[in-house]
Design a protein around this motif. Structure first.
Motif, PDB file in Angstrom:
ATOM      1  N   UNK A 244       4.616   5.866  -0.524  1.00 41.66           N
ATOM      2  CA  UNK A 244       3.845   4.981   0.338  1.00 41.66           C
ATOM      3  C   UNK A 244       4.372   3.551   0.324  1.00 41.66           C
ATOM      4  N   UNK A 245       5.170   3.189  -0.675  1.00 39.25           N
ATOM      5  CA  UNK A 245       5.741   1.858  -0.714  1.00 39.25           C
ATOM      6  C   UNK A 245       4.746   0.803  -1.137  1.00 39.25           C
ATOM      7  N   UNK A 246       5.150  -0.463  -0.961  1.00 37.89           N
ATOM      8  CA  UNK A 246       4.300  -1.577  -1.388  1.00 37.89           C
ATOM      9  C   UNK A 246       4.655  -2.800  -0.559  1.00 37.89           C
ATOM     10  N   UNK A 247       4.016  -3.919  -0.883  1.00 35.42           N
ATOM     11  CA  UNK A 247       4.331  -5.173  -0.210  1.00 35.42           C
ATOM     12  C   UNK A 247       3.336  -5.561   0.855  1.00 35.42           C
ATOM     13  N   UNK A 248       2.571  -4.622   1.376  1.00 34.60           N
ATOM     14  CA  UNK A 248       1.552  -4.922   2.376  1.00 34.60           C
ATOM     15  C   UNK A 248       0.172  -4.688   1.763  1.00 34.60           C
ATOM     16  N   UNK A 249      -0.766  -5.553   2.108  1.00 32.85           N
ATOM     17  CA  UNK A 249      -2.124  -5.375   1.590  1.00 32.85           C
ATOM     18  C   UNK A 249      -2.722  -4.054   2.048  1.00 32.85           C
ATOM     19  N   UNK A 250      -2.369  -3.633   3.259  1.00 29.69           N
ATOM     20  CA  UNK A 250      -2.890  -2.365   3.773  1.00 29.69           C
ATOM     21  C   UNK A 250      -2.393  -1.192   2.942  1.00 29.69           C
ATOM     22  N   UNK A 251      -1.121  -1.223   2.540  1.00 30.34           N
ATOM     23  CA  UNK A 251      -0.587  -0.145   1.703  1.00 30.34           C
ATOM     24  C   UNK A 251      -1.228  -0.160   0.321  1.00 30.34           C
ATOM     25  N   UNK A 252      -1.479  -1.349  -0.197  1.00 31.00           N
ATOM     26  CA  UNK A 252      -2.146  -1.452  -1.500  1.00 31.00           C
ATOM     27  C   UNK A 252      -3.536  -0.829  -1.432  1.00 31.00           C
ATOM     28  N   UNK A 253      -4.261  -1.124  -0.348  1.00 25.93           N
ATOM     29  CA  UNK A 253      -5.589  -0.532  -0.173  1.00 25.93           C
ATOM     30  C   UNK A 253      -5.511   0.987  -0.081  1.00 25.93           C
ATOM     31  N   UNK A 301      -3.646  -5.847  10.810  1.00 29.05           N
ATOM     32  CA  UNK A 301      -4.588  -5.304   9.831  1.00 29.05           C
ATOM     33  C   UNK A 301      -4.320  -5.819   8.420  1.00 29.05           C
ATOM     34  N   UNK A 302      -3.026  -5.826   8.004  1.00 31.30           N
ATOM     35  CA  UNK A 302      -2.716  -6.150   6.613  1.00 31.30           C
ATOM     36  C   UNK A 302      -3.278  -7.486   6.156  1.00 31.30           C
ATOM     37  N   UNK A 303      -3.133  -8.583   6.928  1.00 25.23           N
ATOM     38  CA  UNK A 303      -3.675  -9.860   6.445  1.00 25.23           C
ATOM     39  C   UNK A 303      -5.200  -9.896   6.357  1.00 25.23           C
ATOM     40  N   UNK A 304      -5.884  -8.922   7.004  1.00 24.09           N
ATOM     41  CA  UNK A 304      -7.351  -8.957   7.048  1.00 24.09           C
ATOM     42  C   UNK A 304      -8.000  -7.924   6.132  1.00 24.09           C
ATOM     43  N   UNK A 305      -7.169  -7.152   5.425  1.00 22.64           N
ATOM     44  CA  UNK A 305      -7.713  -6.083   4.584  1.00 22.64           C
ATOM     45  C   UNK A 305      -8.650  -6.632   3.524  1.00 22.64           C
ATOM     46  N   UNK A 312     -11.205   1.422   8.833  1.00 16.69           N
ATOM     47  CA  UNK A 312     -11.337   2.825   9.204  1.00 16.69           C
ATOM     48  C   UNK A 312     -10.014   3.527   9.408  1.00 16.69           C
ATOM     49  N   UNK A 313      -9.066   2.889  10.117  1.00 11.51           N
ATOM     50  CA  UNK A 313      -7.769   3.513  10.361  1.00 11.51           C
ATOM     51  C   UNK A 313      -7.001   3.735   9.064  1.00 11.51           C
ATOM     52  N   UNK A 314      -7.070   2.763   8.143  1.00 12.76           N
ATOM     53  CA  UNK A 314      -6.345   2.908   6.882  1.00 12.76           C
ATOM     54  C   UNK A 314      -6.981   3.958   5.987  1.00 12.76           C
ATOM     55  N   UNK A 315      -8.311   4.096   6.064  1.00 11.82           N
ATOM     56  CA  UNK A 315      -8.991   5.177   5.342  1.00 11.82           C
ATOM     57  C   UNK A 315      -8.467   6.520   5.825  1.00 11.82           C
ATOM     58  N   UNK A 316      -8.393   6.690   7.142  1.00 11.79           N
ATOM     59  CA  UNK A 316      -7.945   7.962   7.695  1.00 11.79           C
ATOM     60  C   UNK A 316      -6.480   8.235   7.369  1.00 11.79           C
ATOM     61  N   UNK A 317      -5.622   7.213   7.498  1.00  7.87           N
ATOM     62  CA  UNK A 317      -4.205   7.420   7.208  1.00  7.87           C
ATOM     63  C   UNK A 317      -3.979   7.756   5.735  1.00  7.87           C
TER      64      UNK A 317
END
Length: 652
Positions: A244-253, A301-305, A312-317
């Motif tokens: 999944x990688x790293x570096x984005x707040x969305x990926x961390x979540x 999305x990432x800056x607002x996580x 919702x989209x990140x939960x589903x992904x």
């Protein structure tokens, strides 16, 4: 050079100064000549195009007469060198002899033989001369062969008029005018000549027939398919977290969510494995491209996580990635356009050319942003491989909005529709419409302690709500989690989709003169609907299985989704092709005064008044949604598994 030995005798020794430079001079001339020949011929032969004969030399590089002139000059120069060296050697030998005779005796055994040296020099010169003659002969033969081949190719590089390739001549005209518009054409060998156009259009693209003088072995040779590997359930998700990688707040979540659900996924995999028994599951190679997280799409999305943004989209992904990995499939995850291009094999340029290699993925999961990026960079390959794409679509896309021409003509066009995909390729967060595939997500299962805490704070009034976190449940009830939103339910659903959904296999047309097969339908005993006859053969490859089909004629103004629910069933759009015939109306005893075939997302249907029956002309418009007081729709329905409306009872 004169020396005196110990006995006092005078000896005459030929000075090496006259021979060593001479030998170096001869060797230097020979080396220079060989280098000149090798450089000239090497450059000329390296100018050949791919696919040319080994002796096909390009005239613009060779310059036939100029090359032969150079060889003649070299031969003349060698002859002149031999004559001058012969004269110099004789003069040198004569002067040495006279000087030695006047000064005393000399040792003949010490004097190198002049004629023997000259014979060697002449032999070298003759060999070089012979080489020049042979090269000249090769050049003459090569130029003659090239002129013949070029003449033949000019005749064979006209755009052929083949009815199997009706667009060939038009594509050649386009290439003449626009081949420099994208560097990818030059990458594939297009250089502005007619032959390069036809080679590209027949071997890279597929608008022209193969050229007969081309080597077709490499063109027709398809890569050997990789050996099939059986998918094995996984319970350890540590490797997935690395993918999944790293570096984005969305990926961390997403990674935190996946890690927190590890135990639930492992238990769900164990239960599903027991349910499936020994059913073999082939491992699929899957690319997951999350387009809305790429910088090119803005990644809003990432800056607002971490600031209360939509999750919702990140939960589903996160849950989709976990389900695919736990099911045992090979995953490649990309969140940048550069990674996407690298994994797809996109050629350099602006995206007009096909991929440089066959697509290495059986399935691609993406969103609308990723779908747009693929279309821009895959060229014609997008049309070829789009049947492998699965689009994560939060609210779904009904067929009327998916069909580009129909949506434009009837005012259904939106910013996200008109992709002309099979509607089942769109995968939704909730089961909004059976026209799409319900992907869903996972809700966290509470342990007994958490359930008891909720019961202790129970209120007198109740409502149905859903929440993503246990902390959301403060009161608003006895916790109830539908099976569809458990890890096991999602694994079961995605497993069935991967194993059975195939949008690339299109049924071939019936051979001319073939008699229509006997109708597989019978009227139910209560004469209200159609059923699949028990003695009728099942449609090969149909999924859901055709024997689960039940068909009703809906009331005027009722959509098929509602008509099927009225009977405790689910509308199944994949069954529409079985009902799209006059026979189905006749079996239901519908009085059709006429039959017409048109594009309409409400067809097949019976029109009142008018007593006219309408069939569907465009398969992409078969839709469970939509209604009109003018029509009574012919609706295909099926049963479903308890707690899993996406699957029929025999669909697993």
């Amino acid at each position: 050079m004169i020396t005196v030995n110990p006995d006092g005798k005078i000896m005459v020794r030929r000075c090496l100064v006259t021979l060593r430079p001479f030998r170096l001079f001869v060797l230097g001339i020979g080396f220079f000549s060989l280098c000149f020949l090798m450089t000239s011929l090497g450059g000329q032969f390296s100018a050949r195009r791919p696919g040319d004969s080994p002796f096909t030399i390009r005239t613009e590089v060779m310059g036939g007469p100029e090359s032969r002139g150079v060889l003649r000059k070299m031969s003349d120069l060698l002859e002149l060198m031999v004559k001058r060296m012969d004269t110099l050697a004789r003069l040198e030998n004569s002067s040495e002899l006279h000087r030695a005779a006047g000064e005393g005796r000399f040792a003949l055994d010490r004097l190198p033989a002049g004629p023997g040296l000259m014979e060697r020099i002449q032999a070298i010169a003759q060999n070089v001369s012979d080489i020049a003659v042979k090269v000249d002969q090769i050049l003459r033969h090569s130029l003659l062969l090239h002129s013949k081949v070029s003449e033949g190719r000019r005749d064979q590089c006209d755009a052929p008029s083949d009815p199997k390739f009706p667009d060939c001549s038009g594509k050649v005209e386009w290439m003449r005018a626009r081949w420099t518009s994208d560097p990818c054409y030059a990458f594939f060998g297009v250089d502005g000549t007619e032959c390069s156009f036809l080679i590209y259009l027949s071997e890279v693209e597929w608008f022209c027939p193969p050229l007969p003088w081309r080597n077709q072995t490499a063109t027709r040779r398809a890569p050997k398919p990789l050996p099939k590997v059986q998918a094995v359930f996984r319970s350890n998700l540590s490797h997935l977290l690395e993918l999944m990688g790293s570096g984005k707040e969305s990926l961390i979540f997403m990674k935190k969510r996946t890690k927190r659900f590890t135990a639930q996924w492992a238990l769900a995999a164990q239960r599903l494995a027991q349910k499936l028994g020994g059913v073999r599951r082939d491992q699929k190679q899957i690319l997951v491209h999350i387009g809305f997280l790429t910088e090119e799409s803005g990644d809003v999305f990432s800056p607002r996580v971490l600031k209360g943004g939509p999750l919702g989209e990140m939960v589903q992904w996160a849950d989709i990635l976990a389900a695919l990995y736990v099911l045992g499939h090979g995953l490649r995850i990309t969140v940048s356009l550069k990674e996407l291009q690298s994994n797809l094999g996109v050629p350099p340029g602006r995206g007009n050319c096909p991929l440089t290699m066959p697509l290495p993925f059986d399935l691609i999961y993406t969103d609308y942003h990723g779908l747009q990026q693929m279309k821009q960079h895959m060229g014609l390959s997008f049309r070829k491989y789009r049947c492998r794409i699965r689009v994560i679509d939060t609210f779904g896309t009904e067929p009327a909005y998916n069909h580009e021409e129909y949506a434009t003509l009837h005012g259904y066009r939106t910013n996200w529709g008109y992709w002309n995909l099979n509607p089942k390729q769109f995968m939704t967060m909730f089961p909004h419409t059976p026209d799409n595939s319900f992907m869903g997500f996972v809700s966290e299962e509470l342990n007994e302690t958490e359930k008891q805490l909720i019961k202790d704070g129970k209120a007198s009034k109740m409502a149905v709500v859903y929440g993503k976190e246990a902390s959301i449940w403060k009161l608003q009830v006895d916790p109830y989690l539908p099976y569809e939103y458990t890890c096991e339910g999602m694994l079961e659903r995605i497993h069935a989709y991967i194993q059975h959904q195939d949008f690339c296999a299109a049924p071939g047309p019936a051979p001319p003169g073939t008699r229509a097969p006997q109708s597989p339908f019978i009227l139910a005993p209560n004469a209200t609907h159609l059923e699949w006859a028990r003695n009728a053969s099942l449609a090969p490859g149909a999924w859901p299985p055709a024997h689960s089909l039940r068909a009703w004629l809906a009331a005027a103004g009722r959509a098929c989704t509602d008509a099927c629910l009225d009977h405790g069933l689910i509308c199944e759009p994949s069954f529409f092709p079985f009902l799209n015939s006059q026979d189905a109306f006749q079996k239901l005893q519908v009085p059709c005064d006429g039959i017409e075939s048109e594009m309409n997302h409400l067809y097949p249907a019976f029109a009142q008044p008018g007593q006219e029956c309408f069939l569907q002309k465009e398969p992409l418009l078969f839709s469970c949604a939509g209604s009109s007081t003018k029509y009574r729709r012919l609706c295909p329905c099926r049963d479903f598994r308890k707690g899993q409306v996406a699957l029929c009872q025999d669909c697993l």
